[in-house]
Design a protein around this motif. Structure first.
Motif, PDB file in Angstrom:
ATOM      1  N   MET A   1     -22.382  24.668  -9.435  1.00 27.18           N
ATOM      2  CA  MET A   1     -22.714  25.449 -10.798  1.00 27.18           C
ATOM      3  C   MET A   1     -22.935  24.352 -11.936  1.00 27.18           C
ATOM      4  O   MET A   1     -23.921  24.239 -12.512  1.00 27.18           O
ATOM      5  CB  MET A   1     -21.770  26.479 -11.024  1.00 27.18           C
ATOM      6  N   GLU A   6     -27.077  28.326  -9.345  1.00 23.18           N
ATOM      7  CA  GLU A   6     -26.814  29.682  -9.697  1.00 23.18           C
ATOM      8  C   GLU A   6     -26.197  30.279  -8.419  1.00 23.18           C
ATOM      9  O   GLU A   6     -26.612  30.361  -7.150  1.00 23.18           O
ATOM     10  CB  GLU A   6     -27.975  30.494 -10.201  1.00 23.18           C
ATOM     11  N   PRO A  77     -23.919  37.714 -11.624  1.00 22.35           N
ATOM     12  CA  PRO A  77     -23.589  36.013 -11.888  1.00 22.35           C
ATOM     13  C   PRO A  77     -22.256  35.948 -11.368  1.00 22.35           C
ATOM     14  O   PRO A  77     -21.098  36.726 -12.060  1.00 22.35           O
ATOM     15  CB  PRO A  77     -24.055  35.691 -13.238  1.00 22.35           C
TER      16      PRO A  77
END
Length: 88
Positions: A1, A6, A77
């Motif tokens: 990251m 992502e 996420p």
């Protein structure tokens, strides 16, 4: 990251898996699928490289791009997921 990648989590703990029967995969450059193989204990056993897909003439996404679209639409996420579940 930290390099800009992502990560998302498609948590199917309390809901049906929208990609039931689809093997874990990684999609490079949006068109180079690699199947991620695991043994019965969950240990990674190696990749299976799938030939690069050609977009369909109708403009529709090819199979793995569609899987990715579904997964992203139904996932969160990683950082959001971790805030909620990271201490469990």
């Amino acid at each position: 990251m930290t390099a800009g990648e992502e990560f998302h989590i498609l948590d199917v703990t309390d809901r049906p898996n929208p990609l039931q029967g689809v093997s874990a995969f990684w999609l490079f450059d949006g068109r180079e699928p690699v199947i991620l193989n695991y043994d019965e204990n969950g240990a990674f056993t190696g990749p299976t490289f799938v030939p690069a897909a050609t977009p369909l003439p109708t403009g529709e996404e090819f199979e793995y791009a569609t899987y990715r679209s579904v997964a992203l639409a139904m996932s969160v996420p990683f950082t959001e997921w971790w805030e909620k579940h990271g201490t469990e």
